[in-house]
Design a protein around this motif. Structure first.
Motif, PDB file in Angstrom:
ATOM      1  N   THR A   3      37.674 -53.844  46.063  1.00 18.09           N
ATOM      2  CA  THR A   3      37.381 -52.537  46.646  1.00 18.09           C
ATOM      3  C   THR A   3      37.639 -52.582  48.150  1.00 18.09           C
ATOM      4  OG1 THR A   3      35.042 -53.085  46.997  1.00 18.09           O
ATOM      5  CG2 THR A   3      35.644 -52.025  44.915  1.00 18.09           C
ATOM      6  N   GLU A   5      36.871 -50.266  51.627  1.00 23.74           N
ATOM      7  CA  GLU A   5      36.141 -49.152  52.224  1.00 23.74           C
ATOM      8  C   GLU A   5      36.216 -49.252  53.741  1.00 23.74           C
ATOM      9  OE1 GLU A   5      32.254 -48.378  49.713  1.00 23.74           O
ATOM     10  OE2 GLU A   5      32.535 -50.550  49.997  1.00 23.74           O
ATOM     11  N   LYS A   7      33.550 -48.592  56.911  1.00 23.44           N
ATOM     12  CA  LYS A   7      32.153 -48.334  57.210  1.00 23.44           C
ATOM     13  C   LYS A   7      31.880 -48.467  58.698  1.00 23.44           C
ATOM     14  CE  LYS A   7      30.354 -50.031  52.761  1.00 23.44           C
ATOM     15  NZ  LYS A   7      29.406 -50.981  52.107  1.00 23.44           N
ATOM     16  N   ASP A 202      42.341 -44.969  44.505  1.00 28.01           N
ATOM     17  CA  ASP A 202      41.299 -45.098  45.535  1.00 28.01           C
ATOM     18  C   ASP A 202      41.912 -45.436  46.896  1.00 28.01           C
ATOM     19  OD1 ASP A 202      39.397 -44.607  43.608  1.00 28.01           O
ATOM     20  OD2 ASP A 202      38.912 -46.716  43.275  1.00 28.01           O
ATOM     21  N   LEU A 206      41.756 -43.256  50.425  1.00 27.07           N
ATOM     22  CA  LEU A 206      41.264 -43.793  51.693  1.00 27.07           C
ATOM     23  C   LEU A 206      42.273 -43.569  52.805  1.00 27.07           C
ATOM     24  CD1 LEU A 206      39.041 -45.400  53.155  1.00 27.07           C
ATOM     25  CD2 LEU A 206      40.316 -47.486  52.574  1.00 27.07           C
TER      26      LEU A 206
END
Length: 215
Positions: A3, A5, A7, A202, A206
């Motif tokens: 994954t 991401e 943050k 995904d 992003l």
């Protein structure tokens, strides 16, 4: 499947930063592991928790943002991911991932640092509007006066170039010189064989969010 991401975190250095997290782990922690025992020439990268994400829709200069967007749209490209926070024009520290899309998966095969020592300033200077051999008819209409009236590299040329046509010059240098330079793997000092695999849907979401919202 891994994954990816982005943050907002308080880093070990004590300040907030927007960072990539892979499998929930900040990328600067991976960098610390990968660079443990690396040559002194790479140690300056650490602690790496201050590095800035390159996937932005706003840079100090718009040609850099357009250049970054172009790279992110490619199915396979050596892609900038992190850079010096104070000099986001690809001239300072640039960390890249070797990215390839295979069916529904986006792979980061390895990560490294662009080797600026191999850059050729003269070749880059000649890769913009001075590259008149590749002019279209439209280019000659827009920029031919510079080629006709001024010697390339002269004070008059530079005044014309950076005064009237800085945007076109900057973007052409990015596309004609820097992009091919980045895509030659010999111009990167590779230090991590990471083999991350991300879901393509995904990943694309992003990237889209970064280019839409991230300044």
């Amino acid at each position: 499947m891994d994954t990816l991401e982005i943050k907002q975190l308080k880093t070990p250095s004590g300040f907030p930063n927007t960072v990539f997290c892979i499998n929930g782990k900040p990328i600067y922690e991976y960098l610390s592991e990968w660079l443990a025992g690396a040559p002194d020439s790479l140690q300056f990268i650490l602690p790496a928790d201050d590095l800035a994400i390159c996937w932005k829709n706003v840079f100090d200069f718009e040609p850099d943002a357009k250049f970054m967007k172009y790279i992110l749209e490619q199915k396979q490209a050596i892609t900038p991911i992190l850079s010096c926070p104070d000099d986001m024009d690809f001239s300072c520290l640039v960390l890249v991932a070797d990215v390839i899309r295979q069916n529904n998966v986006v792979l980061w095969r390895r990560i490294g640092k662009i080797d600026h020592a191999k850059e050729d300033e003269k070749a880059e200077a000649l890769s913009g509007l001075a590259q008149y051999e590749k002019y279209t008819d439209e280019d000659w209409d827009r920029f031919g006066e510079g080629i006709i009236n001024y010697k390339i590299g002269s004070d008059e040329w530079n005044k014309w170039l950076w005064g009237k046509h800085w945007y076109e010059e900057s973007y052409r240098r990015r596309m004609n010189y820097r992009y091919p330079f980045y895509q030659n793997p010999d111009n990167t000092i590779w230090f991590a064989d990471c083999r991350f695999s991300f879901d393509a849907k995904d990943y694309d979401m992003l990237v889209e969010r970064c280019l839409r919202d991230f300044e």
